[in-house]
Design a protein around this motif. Structure first.
Motif, PDB file in Angstrom:
ATOM      1  N   ARG A   1     143.295  65.845 -29.044  1.00 17.57           N
ATOM      2  CA  ARG A   1     143.060  64.819 -27.998  1.00 17.57           C
ATOM      3  C   ARG A   1     142.695  63.500 -28.623  1.00 17.57           C
TER       4      ARG A   1
ATOM      5  N   THR B   1     140.390  73.724 -25.420  1.00 16.43           N
ATOM      6  CA  THR B   1     140.717  73.224 -26.759  1.00 16.43           C
ATOM      7  C   THR B   1     141.926  73.932 -27.375  1.00 16.43           C
ATOM      8  N   THR B   2     142.255  75.117 -26.865  1.00 19.91           N
ATOM      9  CA  THR B   2     143.388  75.890 -27.376  1.00 19.91           C
ATOM     10  C   THR B   2     144.158  76.458 -26.192  1.00 19.91           C
TER      11      THR B   2
ATOM     12  N   VAL C   1     146.257  74.486 -30.944  1.00 24.65           N
ATOM     13  CA  VAL C   1     144.985  73.763 -30.876  1.00 24.65           C
ATOM     14  C   VAL C   1     145.309  72.349 -30.416  1.00 24.65           C
TER      15      VAL C   1
ATOM     16  N   ASP D   1     137.813  70.619 -21.268  1.00 26.00           N
ATOM     17  CA  ASP D   1     137.053  71.623 -22.022  1.00 26.00           C
ATOM     18  C   ASP D   1     137.957  72.691 -22.660  1.00 26.00           C
TER      19      ASP D   1
END
Length: 124
Positions: free
Chosen positions: A124, A100-101, A121, A98
């Protein structure tokens, strides 16, 4: 005579303090993150810091999630006086799905935290 001596002493003390403070905060000037086949990450940080030797040097970098939680750290065990900027990696880092950055920040032995950071960032 006394005031001249006092001014000279003050100048010497100021010069000595400026020498140790000259290195300033450690800055992350570039960073990358790559996910491997196992799903863990390698985060590489390029750090710029005017290391002066053992008395003042960049001694760590951290990887943080969006909430500021430390996901991992890489200790830098020695000064990099003659290698500036330098790049080091933190391998096999588990980053929750979860997130993302991430933010990469550097730490030094005198100023601690406060230099420039780098946000990545995650792809995936």
């Amino acid at each position: 005579m006394r005031s001249a001596f006092s001014l000279l002493a003050l100048a010497c003390v100021s010069s000595a303090l400026a020498g140790s403070a000259w290195a300033g905060e450690a800055d992350v000037i570039a960073a990358t993150a790559e996910q491997d086949i196992r799903g863990t990450w390698t985060v590489s940080a390029t750090i710029l810091h005017a290391d002066t030797g053992w008395e003042h040097y960049a001694d760590r970098f951290d990887v943080l999630d969006e909430k500021g939680n430390v996901l991992g750290s890489r200790t830098l065990f020695h000064p990099h006086v003659d290698e500036q900027p330098f790049t080091r990696s933190l391998n096999a880092l588990a980053i929750p799905d979860d997130v993302t950055t991430i933010t990469v920040r550097a730490h030094d032995s005198v100023d601690e935290l406060g230099g420039e950071t780098a946000d990545i960032v995650l792809e995936r």
